[in-house]
Design a protein around this motif. Structure first.
Motif, short mmCIF file in Angstrom:
data_model
loop_
_atom_site.label_atom_id
_atom_site.label_comp_id
_atom_site.label_asym_id
_atom_site.label_seq_id
_atom_site.Cartn_x
_atom_site.Cartn_y
_atom_site.Cartn_z
N HIS A 164 0.84 -1.20 0.00
CA HIS A 164 0.00 0.00 0.00
C HIS A 164 0.87 1.25 0.00
N PHE A 165 0.52 2.18 -0.88
CA PHE A 165 1.14 3.51 -0.93
C PHE A 165 0.00 4.52 -0.81
N GLY A 166 -0.20 5.06 0.39
CA GLY A 166 -1.33 5.95 0.59
C GLY A 166 -2.63 5.20 0.37
N GLU A 167 -3.48 5.72 -0.51
CA GLU A 167 -4.75 5.08 -0.82
C GLU A 167 -4.64 4.07 -1.96
N HIS A 168 -3.46 3.85 -2.46
CA HIS A 168 -3.27 3.00 -3.62
C HIS A 168 -2.66 1.66 -3.23
#
Length: 438
Positions: A199-203
């Motif tokens: 996960h990278f932030g909301e992605h």
């Protein structure tokens, strides 16, 4: 007037190919021009000397194209046309230098100086920006991370601003993403396959890692979405097939237990055999137990997973599940869920040295951790493309750090065991069909 030995030396030089950099045999360096640089250290002195050598190389290229200055040369390729402001790459920065100009003798336009083209290339700038940003240096502090080249150079240097570094980094990570996703996989003979989400932030980025028959680990692909769902993982593995990966051979898929991953692997690969990550299973069971039971339960599960046979391991785990079922049914149910898939490497008879690598998703978790470490300074994830670029750059960097897996000499034995497993299953199915027909 030139001396005879100078003419002989020119005649003795081999003919250079077009575009080849001309290197002077001797360069006279003016120490007066770099005397101040010497006070700033050896590196600054070397930079000053290097700039003078570079200017001599420009002159050598000009003489090769135009002949000696002030002399008629009927066979010259071009003629001198003064100079203009240019710039070259120096230690992660751009430095202004005068660029000699040469016009073609036949009037077809301006001729390039190979030495100037070499030193003015900006490719190294993008690579350096990528390396420093992945190492944790922010674009605002990029200049502080450069090696000192002397006060004069520092004052004249350009292309070190936050925006310039950011643009180069974006271009470099776009190249890394394209390289990762366009590489052909026809020559890759995979024995084990791993996929997981990060996960990278909301992605959410789903990444894939393969282990070939020689024990080398290969970052394979990346897909971005909102969740780690079956469609996203299927698209990732289908993309691998479209790029030439052979999905018809038996393969061991080491997964963390997510149903979406297992479903996608079974939909695309013809002969996948699932090995559930034992580390994840232990964690899932521990989380359903009180603190006083966690350590002893983990120890008994590890003893079972290291048993000499799958039958004994299954017996030990089933006994533990019965004991837990009386007081903690949730933990017992978690232990029984997918139990057979956590023992796949024991069923296949994988030797302990290789089993240590394949009993968990640690290899792909290690790659994911490198991606996280490189992107730890990112405070705001603007979009999915940004997440893809950072993750792809981290995966390629992880690929440079990988070593071959322990027990790699046993991988052919694992391949044979996988083929034997599916051959036995095919034979059993055929026998059942014959008996039913009779």
């Amino acid at each position: 007037m030139s001396n005879t030995y100078q003419k002989d030396r020119r005649r003795a030089q081999p003919d250079r190919q077009p575009g080849e950099v001309a290197v002077p045999e001797q360069v006279i360096v003016s120490m007066a021009e770099i005397a101040e640089s010497a006070k700033e250290g050896l590196l600054a002195l070397a930079v000053g000397t290097g700039l003078q050598v570079m200017a001599a190389m420009f002159g050598e290229d000009g003489e090769r194209l135009c002949g000696p200055a002030g002399k008629h040369n009927a066979g010259r390729a071009g003629y001198r046309h003064g100079s203009e402001a240019g710039s070259v790459t120096l230690g992660g920065r751009r430095v202004a230098v005068p660029r000699p100009r040469v016009r073609a003798a036949d009037g077809s336009g301006e001729l390039h100086l190979p030495s100037y083209d070499l030193f003015s290339s900006t490719e190294v700038l993008g690579q350096l920006a990528l390396e420093k940003m992945l190492a944790g240096l922010s674009s605002r502090r990029y200049r502080a991370g450069l090696e000192p080249a002397g006060q004069a150079i520092e004052e004249a240097a350009v292309a070190t601003s936050k925006s310039a570094v950011s643009r180069r980094f974006v271009a470099a990570t776009e190249t890394a993403l394209a390289k990762l996703m366009s590489r052909r996989l026809d020559d890759l003979d995979l024995v084990a396959f791993m996929t997981d989400g990060v996960h990278f932030g909301e992605h959410t980025c789903v990444v894939a890692l393969g282990i070939d028959i020689d024990g080398a680990k290969h970052p394979l692909a990346i897909e971005e979405g909102s969740t780690e769902n079956a469609t996203l993982v299927t698209d990732l593995i289908t993309g691998l097939r479209d790029r030439g990966l052979d999905v018809t051979k038996p393969i061991l898929a080491v997964l963390d237990g997510a149903k979406a991953l297992s479903r996608a692997v079974k939909d695309v690969f013809d002969k996948p055999l699932i090995q559930r990550c034992q580390q994840h299973k232990i964690k899932n069971v521990r989380d359903k137990l009180p603190e006083r039971l966690r350590t002893v339960t983990e120890r008994r599960m590890r003893q079972a997973y290291h048993a000499e046979s799958a039958l004994k391991a299954e017996g030990l785990l089933e006994q533990l599940a019965r004991e837990l079922g009386k007081t903690h049914p949730g933990a017992a149910a978690s232990l029984r869920e997918g139990m057979a898939e956590t023992l796949t490497i024991l069923h296949l008879g994988v030797p302990p040295t290789l089993a240590r690598t394949l009993r968990s998703t640690n290899p792909i978790e290690s790659m994911i951790e490198i991606c996280r470490e490189h992107s730890k300074n990112v405070k705001r994830w603007r979009d999915g493309t940004m997440a893809l670029r950072w993750c792809a750059a981290g995966m390629l960097e992880a690929g440079h750090q990988f070593r071959r897996v322990n027990g790699r000499l046993h991988l052919p034995k694992l391949r044979a065991a996988l083929e034997g497993h599916f051959s036995k299953n095919v034979s059993a199915v055929c026998q059942d069909e014959i008996e039913n027909a009779a």
